[in-house]
Write a protein that holds these residues in place. Structure first.
Motif, mmCIF file in Angstrom:
data_model
loop_
_atom_site.group_PDB
_atom_site.id
_atom_site.type_symbol
_atom_site.label_atom_id
_atom_site.label_comp_id
_atom_site.label_asym_id
_atom_site.label_seq_id
_atom_site.Cartn_x
_atom_site.Cartn_y
_atom_site.Cartn_z
ATOM 1 N N ALA A 184 0.834 -1.214 0.000
ATOM 2 C CA ALA A 184 0.000 0.000 0.000
ATOM 3 C C ALA A 184 0.866 1.261 0.000
ATOM 4 O O ALA A 184 0.491 2.286 -0.559
ATOM 5 N N SER A 185 2.050 1.175 0.614
ATOM 6 C CA SER A 185 2.963 2.318 0.691
ATOM 7 C C SER A 185 3.627 2.623 -0.652
ATOM 8 O O SER A 185 4.273 3.646 -0.807
ATOM 9 N N GLY A 186 3.491 1.715 -1.616
ATOM 10 C CA GLY A 186 4.159 1.881 -2.903
ATOM 11 C C GLY A 186 5.469 1.119 -2.970
ATOM 12 O O GLY A 186 6.073 0.991 -4.028
ATOM 13 N N GLU A 187 5.910 0.596 -1.812
ATOM 14 C CA GLU A 187 7.151 -0.177 -1.777
ATOM 15 C C GLU A 187 6.915 -1.521 -2.471
ATOM 16 O O GLU A 187 5.872 -2.137 -2.309
ATOM 17 N N GLU A 188 7.889 -1.946 -3.255
ATOM 18 C CA GLU A 188 7.805 -3.243 -3.934
ATOM 19 C C GLU A 188 8.721 -4.208 -3.204
ATOM 20 O O GLU A 188 9.933 -4.020 -3.183
ATOM 21 N N THR A 189 8.125 -5.231 -2.588
ATOM 22 C CA THR A 189 8.854 -6.061 -1.635
ATOM 23 C C THR A 189 9.348 -7.402 -2.189
ATOM 24 O O THR A 189 10.297 -7.941 -1.674
ATOM 25 N N SER A 190 8.698 -7.943 -3.201
ATOM 26 C CA SER A 190 9.078 -9.240 -3.759
ATOM 27 C C SER A 190 8.826 -9.219 -5.245
ATOM 28 O O SER A 190 8.018 -8.433 -5.738
ATOM 29 N N VAL A 191 9.489 -10.114 -5.972
ATOM 30 C CA VAL A 191 9.266 -10.232 -7.410
ATOM 31 C C VAL A 191 8.894 -11.682 -7.717
ATOM 32 O O VAL A 191 9.540 -12.618 -7.227
ATOM 33 N N PHE A 192 7.851 -11.852 -8.505
ATOM 34 C CA PHE A 192 7.398 -13.167 -8.928
ATOM 35 C C PHE A 192 7.434 -13.212 -10.449
ATOM 36 O O PHE A 192 7.132 -12.228 -11.116
ATOM 37 N N THR A 193 7.813 -14.355 -10.996
ATOM 38 C CA THR A 193 7.970 -14.506 -12.431
ATOM 39 C C THR A 193 6.871 -15.390 -12.997
ATOM 40 O O THR A 193 6.458 -16.353 -12.362
ATOM 41 N N GLY A 194 6.425 -15.055 -14.194
ATOM 42 C CA GLY A 194 5.444 -15.884 -14.868
ATOM 43 C C GLY A 194 5.278 -15.442 -16.304
ATOM 44 O O GLY A 194 5.617 -14.314 -16.662
ATOM 45 N N LYS A 195 4.754 -16.334 -17.136
ATOM 46 C CA LYS A 195 4.484 -15.974 -18.527
ATOM 47 C C LYS A 195 3.267 -15.056 -18.601
ATOM 48 O O LYS A 195 3.168 -14.223 -19.478
ATOM 49 N N ILE A 196 2.336 -15.262 -17.687
ATOM 50 C CA ILE A 196 1.129 -14.433 -17.621
ATOM 51 C C ILE A 196 0.966 -13.945 -16.182
ATOM 52 O O ILE A 196 1.472 -14.572 -15.253
ATOM 53 N N PRO A 197 0.253 -12.838 -15.978
ATOM 54 C CA PRO A 197 0.115 -12.301 -14.617
ATOM 55 C C PRO A 197 -0.464 -13.313 -13.622
ATOM 56 O O PRO A 197 -0.036 -13.363 -12.471
ATOM 57 N N ARG A 198 -1.418 -14.141 -14.050
ATOM 58 C CA ARG A 198 -2.047 -15.093 -13.130
ATOM 59 C C ARG A 198 -1.028 -16.086 -12.569
ATOM 60 O O ARG A 198 -1.092 -16.478 -11.411
ATOM 61 N N GLN A 199 -0.076 -16.494 -13.397
ATOM 62 C CA GLN A 199 0.958 -17.430 -12.946
ATOM 63 C C GLN A 199 1.778 -16.805 -11.806
ATOM 64 O O GLN A 199 2.041 -17.452 -10.790
ATOM 65 N N ALA A 200 2.153 -15.548 -11.964
ATOM 66 C CA ALA A 200 2.899 -14.846 -10.916
ATOM 67 C C ALA A 200 2.013 -14.647 -9.688
ATOM 68 O O ALA A 200 2.475 -14.770 -8.548
ATOM 69 N N ALA A 201 0.722 -14.358 -9.908
ATOM 70 C CA ALA A 201 -0.204 -14.144 -8.790
ATOM 71 C C ALA A 201 -0.378 -15.412 -7.962
ATOM 72 O O ALA A 201 -0.457 -15.352 -6.732
ATOM 73 N N LEU A 202 -0.420 -16.568 -8.607
ATOM 74 C CA LEU A 202 -0.536 -17.830 -7.859
ATOM 75 C C LEU A 202 0.694 -18.046 -6.982
ATOM 76 O O LEU A 202 0.583 -18.506 -5.840
ATOM 77 N N LYS A 203 1.870 -17.706 -7.493
ATOM 78 C CA LYS A 203 3.094 -17.827 -6.694
ATOM 79 C C LYS A 203 3.024 -16.891 -5.486
ATOM 80 O O LYS A 203 3.393 -17.268 -4.381
ATOM 81 N N ALA A 204 2.544 -15.670 -5.711
ATOM 82 C CA ALA A 204 2.415 -14.707 -4.613
ATOM 83 C C ALA A 204 1.399 -15.201 -3.586
ATOM 84 O O ALA A 204 1.616 -15.075 -2.374
ATOM 85 N N ALA A 205 0.296 -15.770 -4.041
ATOM 86 C CA ALA A 205 -0.755 -16.236 -3.133
ATOM 87 C C ALA A 205 -0.262 -17.380 -2.244
ATOM 88 O O ALA A 205 -0.702 -17.509 -1.097
ATOM 89 N N ARG A 206 0.667 -18.186 -2.737
ATOM 90 C CA ARG A 206 1.198 -19.288 -1.916
ATOM 91 C C ARG A 206 1.999 -18.781 -0.726
ATOM 92 O O ARG A 206 2.274 -19.522 0.202
ATOM 93 N N LYS A 207 2.369 -17.510 -0.747
ATOM 94 C CA LYS A 207 3.109 -16.904 0.372
ATOM 95 C C LYS A 207 2.172 -16.393 1.466
ATOM 96 O O LYS A 207 2.626 -16.003 2.533
#
Length: 104
Positions: free
Chosen positions: A16-39
């Motif tokens: 929310a502060s605008g800080e970017e804390t982690s990077v997730f990789t994927g061919k499509i945004p949903r692939q990266a989002a699933l990796k983020a959700a597992r955290k």
């Protein structure tokens, strides 16, 4: 599916502060989002999982992908390899929309 990895895209988890804390990789945004959700903190079941909103900015763009994600623990499959733990974290996401940032 060649040996090229150029089709991988990087998505930064934006707080929310605008800080970017982690990077997730994927061919499509949903692939990266699933990796983020597992955290996220996993619940005992998918039905009991609380949903959390999070935002991923595609690196090199002003696009902010907004997702609702949830995670839960599940028994590993019967045929899982020996190195796999007895319980695994599963996740799912629902895309809420896209915002365009004015500036970074």
């Amino acid at each position: 599916m060649g040996e090229e990895t150029d089709d991988k895209r990087n998505f930064a988890l934006r707080e929310a502060s605008g800080e970017e804390t982690s990077v997730f990789t994927g061919k499509i945004p949903r692939q990266a989002a699933l990796k983020a959700a597992r955290k996220l903190a996993p619940s005992d079941s998918e039905e009991a999982a609380s949903r959390e909103e999070f935002r991923l900015r595609e690196r090199g763009t002003h696009k902010l992908h907004i997702y609702e994600g949830w995670a839960w623990r599940e028994d590993a499959p019967e045929d899982s390899p020996e190195w796999m733990p007895e319980t695994v974290t599963e996740a799912n996401v629902s895309k809420e929309g896209i915002e365009h940032l004015e500036e970074l």
